[in-house]
Design an enzyme around this catalytic site. Structure first.
Site, PDB file in Angstrom:
ATOM      1  N   TYR A  85     -21.941  -0.951  18.370  1.00 20.97           N
ATOM      2  CA  TYR A  85     -20.800  -1.425  18.384  1.00 20.97           C
ATOM      3  C   TYR A  85     -20.753  -2.929  17.973  1.00 20.97           C
ATOM      4  O   TYR A  85     -19.635  -3.187  17.350  1.00 20.97           O
ATOM      5  CB  TYR A  85     -20.546  -1.470  20.105  1.00 20.97           C
ATOM      6  CG  TYR A  85     -19.127  -2.103  20.581  1.00 20.97           C
ATOM      7  CD1 TYR A  85     -18.064  -1.295  20.717  1.00 20.97           C
ATOM      8  CD2 TYR A  85     -18.706  -3.354  20.506  1.00 20.97           C
ATOM      9  CE1 TYR A  85     -16.878  -1.379  21.201  1.00 20.97           C
ATOM     10  CE2 TYR A  85     -17.673  -3.751  20.902  1.00 20.97           C
ATOM     11  CZ  TYR A  85     -16.635  -2.914  21.334  1.00 20.97           C
ATOM     12  OH  TYR A  85     -15.470  -3.333  21.544  1.00 20.97           O
ATOM     13  N   PHE A 144       6.484  -6.049   0.334  1.00 19.95           N
ATOM     14  CA  PHE A 144       6.036  -4.859   0.635  1.00 19.95           C
ATOM     15  C   PHE A 144       6.609  -4.758   2.235  1.00 19.95           C
ATOM     16  O   PHE A 144       6.500  -5.469   3.142  1.00 19.95           O
ATOM     17  CB  PHE A 144       4.647  -4.626   0.593  1.00 19.95           C
ATOM     18  CG  PHE A 144       4.229  -3.173   0.964  1.00 19.95           C
ATOM     19  CD1 PHE A 144       4.623  -2.216  -0.262  1.00 19.95           C
ATOM     20  CD2 PHE A 144       3.725  -2.412   1.754  1.00 19.95           C
ATOM     21  CE1 PHE A 144       4.422  -1.022  -0.237  1.00 19.95           C
ATOM     22  CE2 PHE A 144       3.478  -1.440   1.963  1.00 19.95           C
ATOM     23  CZ  PHE A 144       3.742  -0.430   0.924  1.00 19.95           C
ATOM     24  N   THR A 145       6.736  -3.329   2.485  1.00 18.98           N
ATOM     25  CA  THR A 145       7.535  -2.981   3.627  1.00 18.98           C
ATOM     26  C   THR A 145       6.549  -3.397   4.922  1.00 18.98           C
ATOM     27  O   THR A 145       7.173  -4.263   5.756  1.00 18.98           O
ATOM     28  CB  THR A 145       7.754  -1.357   3.985  1.00 18.98           C
ATOM     29  OG1 THR A 145       6.163  -0.907   3.711  1.00 18.98           O
ATOM     30  CG2 THR A 145       8.631  -0.947   2.768  1.00 18.98           C
ATOM     31  N   ASP A 194      -2.163 -10.187  -1.766  1.00 19.89           N
ATOM     32  CA  ASP A 194      -2.329  -8.898  -1.346  1.00 19.89           C
ATOM     33  C   ASP A 194      -3.181  -8.048  -2.353  1.00 19.89           C
ATOM     34  O   ASP A 194      -2.447  -7.783  -3.500  1.00 19.89           O
ATOM     35  CB  ASP A 194      -1.024  -8.233  -1.198  1.00 19.89           C
ATOM     36  CG  ASP A 194      -0.889  -6.691  -0.726  1.00 19.89           C
ATOM     37  OD1 ASP A 194      -2.004  -6.044  -0.977  1.00 19.89           O
ATOM     38  OD2 ASP A 194       0.015  -6.477  -0.014  1.00 19.89           O
ATOM     39  N   LYS A 242      -6.725   2.368  -1.043  1.00 15.94           N
ATOM     40  CA  LYS A 242      -6.159   2.449  -2.472  1.00 15.94           C
ATOM     41  C   LYS A 242      -7.363   2.242  -3.314  1.00 15.94           C
ATOM     42  O   LYS A 242      -8.280   3.222  -3.587  1.00 15.94           O
ATOM     43  CB  LYS A 242      -4.959   1.412  -2.917  1.00 15.94           C
ATOM     44  CG  LYS A 242      -3.619   1.879  -2.193  1.00 15.94           C
ATOM     45  CD  LYS A 242      -3.610   1.684  -0.744  1.00 15.94           C
ATOM     46  CE  LYS A 242      -2.261   1.742  -0.408  1.00 15.94           C
ATOM     47  NZ  LYS A 242      -2.067   1.614   1.211  1.00 15.94           N
ATOM     48  N   ARG A 246      11.751   4.964  -3.070  1.00 19.83           N
ATOM     49  CA  ARG A 246      11.509   3.409  -3.060  1.00 19.83           C
ATOM     50  C   ARG A 246      12.685   2.802  -3.421  1.00 19.83           C
ATOM     51  O   ARG A 246      13.031   2.276  -4.430  1.00 19.83           O
ATOM     52  CB  ARG A 246      10.548   3.060  -3.858  1.00 19.83           C
ATOM     53  CG  ARG A 246       8.878   3.580  -3.424  1.00 19.83           C
ATOM     54  CD  ARG A 246       8.300   2.840  -2.429  1.00 19.83           C
ATOM     55  NE  ARG A 246       8.684   3.001  -1.024  1.00 19.83           N
ATOM     56  CZ  ARG A 246       8.184   2.702   0.064  1.00 19.83           C
ATOM     57  NH1 ARG A 246       7.067   1.986   0.057  1.00 19.83           N
ATOM     58  NH2 ARG A 246       8.387   2.926   1.406  1.00 19.83           N
ATOM     59  N   PHE A 263      12.358   4.143   6.830  1.00 18.53           N
ATOM     60  CA  PHE A 263      12.035   5.220   5.754  1.00 18.53           C
ATOM     61  C   PHE A 263      11.124   6.395   6.224  1.00 18.53           C
ATOM     62  O   PHE A 263      11.061   7.435   5.781  1.00 18.53           O
ATOM     63  CB  PHE A 263      11.672   4.522   4.359  1.00 18.53           C
ATOM     64  CG  PHE A 263      10.475   3.891   4.541  1.00 18.53           C
ATOM     65  CD1 PHE A 263       9.248   4.213   4.544  1.00 18.53           C
ATOM     66  CD2 PHE A 263      10.481   2.330   4.968  1.00 18.53           C
ATOM     67  CE1 PHE A 263       8.192   3.492   4.665  1.00 18.53           C
ATOM     68  CE2 PHE A 263       9.560   1.534   5.379  1.00 18.53           C
ATOM     69  CZ  PHE A 263       8.242   2.146   5.160  1.00 18.53           C
TER      70      PHE A 263
HETATM   71  C1  P61 Z   1       1.690   3.078  -0.466  1.00 15.11           C
HETATM   72  F1  P61 Z   1       5.796   3.918   2.152  1.00 15.11           F
HETATM   73  N1  P61 Z   1       0.797   1.056   0.978  1.00 15.11           N
HETATM   74  O1  P61 Z   1       1.929   2.528  -1.438  1.00 15.11           O
HETATM   75  P1  P61 Z   1      -1.904   0.152   4.909  1.00 15.11           P
HETATM   76  N2  P61 Z   1       0.213  -3.782   0.986  1.00 15.11           N
HETATM   77  C2  P61 Z   1       0.364  -3.069  -0.174  1.00 15.11           C
HETATM   78  C3  P61 Z   1       0.402  -1.633  -0.173  1.00 15.11           C
HETATM   79  O2  P61 Z   1       0.797  -0.725  -0.898  1.00 15.11           O
HETATM   80  C4  P61 Z   1       0.082  -0.981   1.255  1.00 15.11           C
HETATM   81  C5  P61 Z   1       0.029  -2.171   2.270  1.00 15.11           C
HETATM   82  C6  P61 Z   1      -0.223  -3.378   2.041  1.00 15.11           C
HETATM   83  C7  P61 Z   1       1.127   2.487   0.996  1.00 15.11           C
HETATM   84  C8  P61 Z   1       0.986   3.080   2.125  1.00 15.11           C
HETATM   85  C9  P61 Z   1       2.444   2.943   2.704  1.00 15.11           C
HETATM   86  O3  P61 Z   1       6.425   1.685   3.114  1.00 15.11           O
HETATM   87  C10 P61 Z   1       4.968   2.311   3.397  1.00 15.11           C
HETATM   88  O4  P61 Z   1      -3.454   0.692   4.515  1.00 15.11           O
HETATM   89  C11 P61 Z   1       0.851  -3.587  -1.542  1.00 15.11           C
HETATM   90  O5  P61 Z   1      -1.130   1.441   4.524  1.00 15.11           O
HETATM   91  O6  P61 Z   1      -1.524  -0.196   6.053  1.00 15.11           O
HETATM   92  C12 P61 Z   1       0.398   0.250   1.531  1.00 15.11           C
HETATM   93  O7  P61 Z   1      -1.654  -0.919   3.823  1.00 15.11           O
HETATM   94  C13 P61 Z   1      -0.303  -1.500   4.033  1.00 15.11           C
HETATM   95  C14 P61 Z   1       3.401   3.712   2.287  1.00 15.11           C
HETATM   96  C15 P61 Z   1       2.595   1.788   3.485  1.00 15.11           C
HETATM   97  C16 P61 Z   1       4.773   3.146   2.587  1.00 15.11           C
HETATM   98  C17 P61 Z   1       4.054   1.419   4.050  1.00 15.11           C
HETATM   99  O8  P61 Z   1       1.724   4.102  -0.397  1.00 15.11           O
END
Ligand code: P61
Length: 468
Positions: free
Chosen positions: A68, A120-121, A210, A253, A377, A440
């Site tokens: 832990y 970013f969302t 980011d 990623k 998107r 979305f």
């Molecule tokens: C993706 F439809 N991306 O591209 P988490 N920053 C950035 C990202 O691309 C990102 C995160 C932070 C996704 C997954 C996803 O509207 C959406 O590990 C540049 O997913 O929490 C994530 O990181 C967030 C898809 C997220 C989406 C939000 O597919």
């Protein structure tokens, strides 16, 4: 480029029948997020958590220390982050948005501003939930799908300066996103980052990256920014990270793990507050919502993410799919970016007005045609409350890392080309359900006219690429 790996473990996939696909998209409310993955043949929804892990990552997972507190796996992870990027403090989180949440809670006071390249969302959502105000300071080329500008991820320095001057002490932090997702995976230049850093310093404001897709950004810098051709990706990653005060990473990623995120910081006091908060939301600072074996896989993945042949192969796969689609006349965002080919739905389905969700409709049609799952998107993702939205209207074909072969990509291109031939028959959609947050993901739709019979019962036979 020949893949710098071979396949050792496989997962079977199959194309559901045309009738099953039509039924599945109806059940999913014409939202590809709501499809079951078993109803999908080729899954280009996201590159998030969908990469293949390496044998080294799997081997490291056996050594996970599940303590832990004080886990050996945490210290391995911390060492990997420090070596790769040079940040002093490492706070693990369950994924990117966990890190974004901590950052927003610590740095954003109600009414404060976060200038950023586009948005970013999840990043914007967390800033706004903390009472902050998101301000777009991207270069105009970022929102222009036909501009060939190589660094569409850049921040517009004049816009930034205006925001900094006007808001003065009300800036929470400046956010600069590598391989800007919403613009098509487009990189920033090191020159731009350095100029942003200079302004951040002058105004005493933290600059947070980011860094989710830092590796591909480093490769684009090497290939397209003067003076960096001889630098290794490792050197470039250190240079880029070294120009910032901290970063969030979604490690799902570039770091090749199914789950994981990082908040990396240089400032001791901000890091102390992050460690105070991480125990509330994620877990003890030595695991932050991750298992010991996750942290071991992540530490190895961080090192692999700077292996140039691996990153180059990935970016070239995106370019290959883009070239196939261009050959078929499909309008896409150029230049091709890091992790996906983005179809320009405004030009693909010009008969669908933006209020009828053209990219959402096109993503549904692409699924029905060939079982290929993509992601909207456009206005569904980007519209903010009742504010008008006239931004990009894109469908993202996102490549998981080390997963699909050239034959898969050729199938995808043939399938999309068939949709393009029947494009005038694709109907617009009406939204029947919209959740309050990040709509979305779970919104539902109905077509305004019946979907045309695009569906193939067999993978399309016509070859786009005759010889290779
Ligand atoms: C993706 F439809 N991306 O591209 P988490 N920053 C950035 C990202 O691309 C990102 C995160 C932070 C996704 C997954 C996803 O509207 C959406 O590990 C540049 O997913 O929490 C994530 O990181 C967030 C898809 C997220 C989406 C939000 O597919």
């Amino acid at each position: 480029m020949v893949p710098p790996f071979k396949i050792k473990v496989v997962e079977p996939i199959a194309l559901p029948s045309a009738a099953q696909r039509r039924e599945a998209i109806e059940q999913a409310g014409y939202n590809t997020f709501l499809l079951r993955s078993e109803d999908v043949f080729i899954d280009l929804l996201t590159d998030s958590g969908t990469s293949a892990v390496s044998q080294e990552q799997r081997a490291a997972m056996e050594l996970g220390d599940e303590a832990y507190a004080g886990s050996r796996s945490f210290f391995n992870l911390e060492r990997a982050v420090r070596e790769a990027y040079g940040y002093r403090h490492v706070i693990p989180a369950h994924q990117g948005r966990g890190a974004e949440h901590l950052l927003a809670q610590i740095l954003v006071e109600p009414g404060q501003i976060v200038p950023s390249n586009l948005y970013f969302t999840t990043s914007r959502e967390h800033v706004e939930l903390a009472g902050g105000v998101w301000v777009d300071v991207s270069v105009p080329e970022a929102s222009d799908p036909v501009s060939r500008f190589p660094f569409k991820g850049n921040i517009d320095l004049a816009k930034l300066e205006n925001v900094l001057r006007a808001a003065d002490d009300r800036i929470a932090f400046i956010r600069h996103e590598a391989c800007l997702n919403m613009a098509g995976g487009q990189p920033f230049s090191i020159a731009n980052l350095a100029a942003v850093q200079a302004r951040a310093r002058a105004h005493g404001v933290p600059l947070i990256l980011d860094a989710t897709r830092l590796s591909e950004n480093a490769l684009f810098v090497k290939d397209h920014e003067r003076g960096y051709a001889r630098h290794s990706l490792a050197e470039l990653a250190r240079t880029i990270a070294g120009l910032s005060d901290g970063a969030i990473f979604s490690s799902k990623k570039d770091h090749f793990v199914p789950i994981g995120g990082l908040l990396a910081l240089n400032d001791d006091e901000v890091a102390r507050r992050a460690r105070e908060l991480v125990v509330v939301y994620e877990g003890f600072p030595h695991y932050g919502g991750l298992a010991g074996h996750d942290m071991e896989a992540l530490a190895v993945g961080i090192r692999e993410s700077l292996h140039e042949p691996t990153v180059r192969h990935y970016v070239e796969q995106v370019a290959y799919l883009g070239a196939l689609l261009q050959d078929a006349g499909v309008p896409i965002v150029l230049p091709l970016g890091a992790h996906a080919v983005f179809i320009d739905a405004r030009r693909f389905t010009p008969h669908i007005p933006q209020q009828q969700f053209p990219a959402q409709a096109l993503a549904a049609a692409i699924y029905v045609a060939g079982g290929v799952r993509t992601m909207e998107r456009g206005i569904v993702s980007g519209q903010h409350g009742d504010e008008p939205y006239d931004g990009l209207e894109l469908v993202r074909l996102t490549l998981p890392r080390r997963v699909y072969t050239a034959e898969h990509l050729e199938y995808v291109a043939r399938s999309v080309a068939e949709v393009y031939e029947a494009r005038s028959e694709i109907p617009g959609l009406r939204m029947t359900y919209a959740p309050e947050h990040l709509r979305f993901f779970q919104a539902r739709f109905k077509p305004l006219a019946p979907m045309p019979n695009l569906a193939q019962d067999e993978p399309a036979k016509r070859e786009i690429v005759e010889t290779r």
